[in-house]
Design an enzyme around this catalytic site. Structure first.
Site, PDB file in Angstrom:
ATOM      1  N   MET A   1     -10.678  -6.795   6.325  1.00  0.00           N
ATOM      2  CA  MET A   1      -9.863  -5.746   6.958  1.00  0.00           C
ATOM      3  C   MET A   1      -9.343  -6.263   8.302  1.00  0.00           C
ATOM      4  O   MET A   1     -10.114  -6.772   9.113  1.00  0.00           O
ATOM      5  CB  MET A   1     -10.696  -4.478   7.189  1.00  0.00           C
ATOM      6  CG  MET A   1     -11.051  -3.687   5.945  1.00  0.00           C
ATOM      7  SD  MET A   1      -9.643  -3.113   4.957  1.00  0.00           S
ATOM      8  CE  MET A   1      -8.716  -2.118   6.136  1.00  0.00           C
TER       9      MET A   1
ATOM     10  N   MET B   1     -12.373   3.346   0.027  1.00  0.00           N
ATOM     11  CA  MET B   1     -13.001   3.566   1.339  1.00  0.00           C
ATOM     12  C   MET B   1     -13.815   4.846   1.214  1.00  0.00           C
ATOM     13  O   MET B   1     -13.458   5.902   1.732  1.00  0.00           O
ATOM     14  CB  MET B   1     -11.922   3.671   2.414  1.00  0.00           C
ATOM     15  CG  MET B   1     -11.335   2.303   2.757  1.00  0.00           C
ATOM     16  SD  MET B   1      -9.751   2.432   3.581  1.00  0.00           S
ATOM     17  CE  MET B   1      -8.712   2.617   2.146  1.00  0.00           C
TER      18      MET B   1
ATOM     19  N   GLY C   1      -0.314   1.964   9.588  1.00  0.00           N
ATOM     20  CA  GLY C   1       0.481   1.906  10.811  1.00  0.00           C
ATOM     21  C   GLY C   1      -0.247   1.407  12.046  1.00  0.00           C
ATOM     22  O   GLY C   1       0.265   1.528  13.150  1.00  0.00           O
TER      23      GLY C   1
ATOM     24  N   HIS D   1      -8.481   0.324  -3.509  1.00  0.00           N
ATOM     25  CA  HIS D   1      -9.298   0.028  -2.319  1.00  0.00           C
ATOM     26  C   HIS D   1     -10.093   1.292  -2.000  1.00  0.00           C
ATOM     27  O   HIS D   1      -9.548   2.259  -1.489  1.00  0.00           O
ATOM     28  CB  HIS D   1      -8.370  -0.374  -1.163  1.00  0.00           C
ATOM     29  CG  HIS D   1      -9.089  -0.601   0.136  1.00  0.00           C
ATOM     30  ND1 HIS D   1      -8.425  -0.690   1.340  1.00  0.00           N
ATOM     31  CD2 HIS D   1     -10.402  -0.781   0.420  1.00  0.00           C
ATOM     32  CE1 HIS D   1      -9.310  -0.895   2.310  1.00  0.00           C
ATOM     33  NE2 HIS D   1     -10.509  -0.950   1.778  1.00  0.00           N
TER      34      HIS D   1
ATOM     35  N   HIS E   1      -1.264  -1.332  -4.125  1.00  0.00           N
ATOM     36  CA  HIS E   1      -2.548  -1.134  -3.445  1.00  0.00           C
ATOM     37  C   HIS E   1      -2.711   0.368  -3.189  1.00  0.00           C
ATOM     38  O   HIS E   1      -1.878   0.979  -2.519  1.00  0.00           O
ATOM     39  CB  HIS E   1      -2.536  -1.928  -2.137  1.00  0.00           C
ATOM     40  CG  HIS E   1      -3.778  -1.835  -1.318  1.00  0.00           C
ATOM     41  ND1 HIS E   1      -4.843  -2.702  -1.469  1.00  0.00           N
ATOM     42  CD2 HIS E   1      -4.134  -1.002  -0.310  1.00  0.00           C
ATOM     43  CE1 HIS E   1      -5.787  -2.402  -0.591  1.00  0.00           C
ATOM     44  NE2 HIS E   1      -5.382  -1.362   0.129  1.00  0.00           N
TER      45      HIS E   1
ATOM     46  N   ASP F   1      -5.112   3.301  -1.738  1.00  0.00           N
ATOM     47  CA  ASP F   1      -6.231   3.545  -0.827  1.00  0.00           C
ATOM     48  C   ASP F   1      -6.906   4.872  -1.143  1.00  0.00           C
ATOM     49  O   ASP F   1      -6.291   5.931  -1.021  1.00  0.00           O
ATOM     50  CB  ASP F   1      -5.722   3.579   0.615  1.00  0.00           C
ATOM     51  CG  ASP F   1      -5.255   2.210   1.077  1.00  0.00           C
ATOM     52  OD1 ASP F   1      -6.081   1.278   1.069  1.00  0.00           O
ATOM     53  OD2 ASP F   1      -4.066   2.070   1.427  1.00  0.00           O
TER      54      ASP F   1
ATOM     55  N   GLY G   1      -8.854   3.403   7.482  1.00  0.00           N
ATOM     56  CA  GLY G   1      -8.678   4.843   7.614  1.00  0.00           C
ATOM     57  C   GLY G   1      -7.232   5.279   7.710  1.00  0.00           C
ATOM     58  O   GLY G   1      -6.874   6.334   7.213  1.00  0.00           O
ATOM     59  N   PHE G   2      -6.405   4.444   8.348  1.00  0.00           N
ATOM     60  CA  PHE G   2      -5.027   4.860   8.581  1.00  0.00           C
ATOM     61  C   PHE G   2      -4.068   3.684   8.448  1.00  0.00           C
ATOM     62  O   PHE G   2      -4.424   2.554   8.787  1.00  0.00           O
ATOM     63  CB  PHE G   2      -4.891   5.458   9.987  1.00  0.00           C
ATOM     64  CG  PHE G   2      -5.782   6.643  10.192  1.00  0.00           C
ATOM     65  CD1 PHE G   2      -5.381   7.911   9.794  1.00  0.00           C
ATOM     66  CD2 PHE G   2      -7.057   6.477  10.721  1.00  0.00           C
ATOM     67  CE1 PHE G   2      -6.227   8.998   9.947  1.00  0.00           C
ATOM     68  CE2 PHE G   2      -7.914   7.560  10.876  1.00  0.00           C
ATOM     69  CZ  PHE G   2      -7.498   8.832  10.491  1.00  0.00           C
TER      70      PHE G   2
ATOM     71  N   ASP H   1      -5.694  -6.708   4.943  1.00  0.00           N
ATOM     72  CA  ASP H   1      -5.169  -5.344   4.822  1.00  0.00           C
ATOM     73  C   ASP H   1      -5.187  -4.691   6.196  1.00  0.00           C
ATOM     74  O   ASP H   1      -6.248  -4.549   6.803  1.00  0.00           O
ATOM     75  CB  ASP H   1      -6.050  -4.568   3.829  1.00  0.00           C
ATOM     76  CG  ASP H   1      -5.604  -3.134   3.632  1.00  0.00           C
ATOM     77  OD1 ASP H   1      -4.516  -2.758   4.099  1.00  0.00           O
ATOM     78  OD2 ASP H   1      -6.367  -2.379   2.976  1.00  0.00           O
ATOM     79  N   GLY H   2      -3.999  -4.312   6.661  1.00  0.00           N
ATOM     80  CA  GLY H   2      -3.873  -3.613   7.939  1.00  0.00           C
ATOM     81  C   GLY H   2      -2.975  -4.370   8.900  1.00  0.00           C
ATOM     82  O   GLY H   2      -3.291  -5.486   9.289  1.00  0.00           O
ATOM     83  N   GLY H   3      -1.840  -3.768   9.206  1.00  0.00           N
ATOM     84  CA  GLY H   3      -0.937  -4.383  10.184  1.00  0.00           C
ATOM     85  C   GLY H   3      -0.240  -5.636   9.703  1.00  0.00           C
ATOM     86  O   GLY H   3       0.258  -6.424  10.521  1.00  0.00           O
TER      87      GLY H   3
ATOM     88  N   MET I   1      -9.684   7.421   0.048  1.00  0.00           N
ATOM     89  CA  MET I   1     -10.475   7.762   1.242  1.00  0.00           C
ATOM     90  C   MET I   1     -11.123   9.118   1.038  1.00  0.00           C
ATOM     91  O   MET I   1     -10.490  10.044   0.523  1.00  0.00           O
ATOM     92  CB  MET I   1      -9.569   7.819   2.470  1.00  0.00           C
ATOM     93  CG  MET I   1      -8.746   6.562   2.698  1.00  0.00           C
ATOM     94  SD  MET I   1      -7.898   6.668   4.278  1.00  0.00           S
ATOM     95  CE  MET I   1      -6.845   5.212   4.184  1.00  0.00           C
TER      96      MET I   1
ATOM     97  N   SER J   1       0.846  -1.192   0.000  1.00  0.00           N
ATOM     98  CA  SER J   1       0.000   0.000   0.000  1.00  0.00           C
ATOM     99  C   SER J   1       0.878   1.237   0.000  1.00  0.00           C
ATOM    100  O   SER J   1       1.776   1.375   0.828  1.00  0.00           O
ATOM    101  CB  SER J   1      -0.885   0.000   1.251  1.00  0.00           C
ATOM    102  OG  SER J   1      -1.353   1.314   1.492  1.00  0.00           O
TER     103      SER J   1
HETATM  104  C1  DX5 Z   1      -5.970   1.254   5.950  1.00  0.00           C
HETATM  105  C2  DX5 Z   1      -5.589   0.971   4.516  1.00  0.00           C
HETATM  106  C3  DX5 Z   1      -4.374   0.144   4.378  1.00  0.00           C
HETATM  107  C4  DX5 Z   1      -3.125   0.738   4.961  1.00  0.00           C
HETATM  108  C5  DX5 Z   1      -2.305  -0.393   5.458  1.00  0.00           C
HETATM  109  O1  DX5 Z   1      -7.261   1.735   6.009  1.00  0.00           O
HETATM  110  O2  DX5 Z   1      -6.641   0.309   3.849  1.00  0.00           O
HETATM  111  O3  DX5 Z   1      -4.179  -0.270   3.036  1.00  0.00           O
HETATM  112  O4  DX5 Z   1      -2.354   1.481   4.063  1.00  0.00           O
HETATM  113  O5  DX5 Z   1      -1.196   0.115   6.120  1.00  0.00           O
HETATM  114  P1  DX5 Z   1      -0.377  -0.766   7.165  1.00  0.00           P
HETATM  115  O6  DX5 Z   1       0.209  -1.912   6.428  1.00  0.00           O
HETATM  116  O7  DX5 Z   1       0.633   0.207   7.671  1.00  0.00           O
HETATM  117  O8  DX5 Z   1      -1.339  -1.208   8.236  1.00  0.00           O
HETATM  118 ZN    ZN Z   2      -6.239  -0.594   1.907  1.00  0.00          ZN
END
Ligand code: DX5
Ligand code: ZN
Length: 220
Positions: free
Chosen positions: A135, A66, A143, A64, A31, A33, A140-141, A173-175, A35, A8
């Site tokens: 998810m 959102m 990290g 993606h 990827h 994002d 949304g974010f 997706d996420g962490g 938003m 991402s």
């Molecule tokens: C969060 C995004 C992710 C994000 C993942 O809402 O959809 O794609 O960039 O970032 P990391 O890998 O840092 O969790």
């Molecule tokens: Zn994403």
């Protein structure tokens, strides 16, 4: 099922997206994002920027979305040449119609589920999709920490796909990082989005390779 790594670019150096994408040419998708500060409390970029990234042609784009009202906006991303277009179950009013429209425009259609949304209500809709995004953080974010509580949903999603005899990717997706990717692969995910893990690494391409190896080692 093949392992797919989709970094991402959310937390990359977005002032030099081209340079950042060139660092990860061993990845399968970029990827991206989108938003809207409405469906999620954060704002990134929209169609004109994503279209330019597609036109650069460095990596296929996994968009993606959102955003609220994907029924109105998602087809544009397929038209712009995104290889895959993901919209949220919570935001779509007519997910079947929308998935069909995206596929007709030549993109893979994917359905995303926020952490509190279960797959059960969507099981009968699986044939309409090429990928389900589970998810593993609240969207949304970047990290944030990987939610281990999502692993049962990854497993249920993979099982439902297998029961239906379908060939559908399960994305997380996420962490996602070297610490968490094996658990996600073991639960049945085959497509991994990693933002900070890749772009904070000294060697982004090396990180992509390492994540791929770990996922391959734990895939079923
Ligand atoms: C969060 C995004 C992710 C994000 C993942 O809402 O959809 O794609 O960039 O970032 P990391 O890998 O840092 O969790
Ligand atoms: Zn994403």
């Amino acid at each position: 099922m093949g392992i797919v790594i989709s970094p991402s670019i959310l937390n990359s150096d977005v002032s030099d997206i081209r340079g950042e994408l060139e660092k990860i040419q061993n990845a399968d998708f970029a990827h991206v994002d989108v938003m809207d500060n409405h469906f999620v409390p954060n704002l990134t970029w929209g169609l004109p920027v994503v279209e330019r990234i597609v036109q650069r042609g460095i990596l296929p784009v996994d968009a993606h979305l959102m955003i609220a009202d994907p029924d109105r906006w998602a087809p544009g991303y397929a038209e712009a040449g995104c290889a895959s277009v993901t919209f949220h179950a919570e935001a779509a009013s007519a997910p079947i119609r929308l998935a069909r429209e995206i596929r007709k425009l030549g993109a893979r259609a994917a359905l995303a589920l926020k952490p509190a949304t279960d797959i059960a209500a969507y099981e009968d809709l699986l044939p309409e999709f090429d990928m389900i995004l589970v998810m593993t953080v609240e969207p949304g974010f970047g990290g944030q920490s990987f939610l281990d509580s999502m692993l049962p949903k990854v497993r249920r999603t993979r099982e439902a796909i297998e029961r239906a005899g379908l060939d559908i990717w399960v994305q997380v997706d996420g962490g996602v990082s070297q610490e968490t990717i094996e658990r996600a692969a073991e639960a049945g995910a085959n497509n991994f989005v990693a933002g900070s893990a890749v772009f904070k690494a000294e060697d982004a391409a090396g990180e992509v390779d390492r994540l791929r190896e770990l996922a391959i080692g734990s895939a079923h």
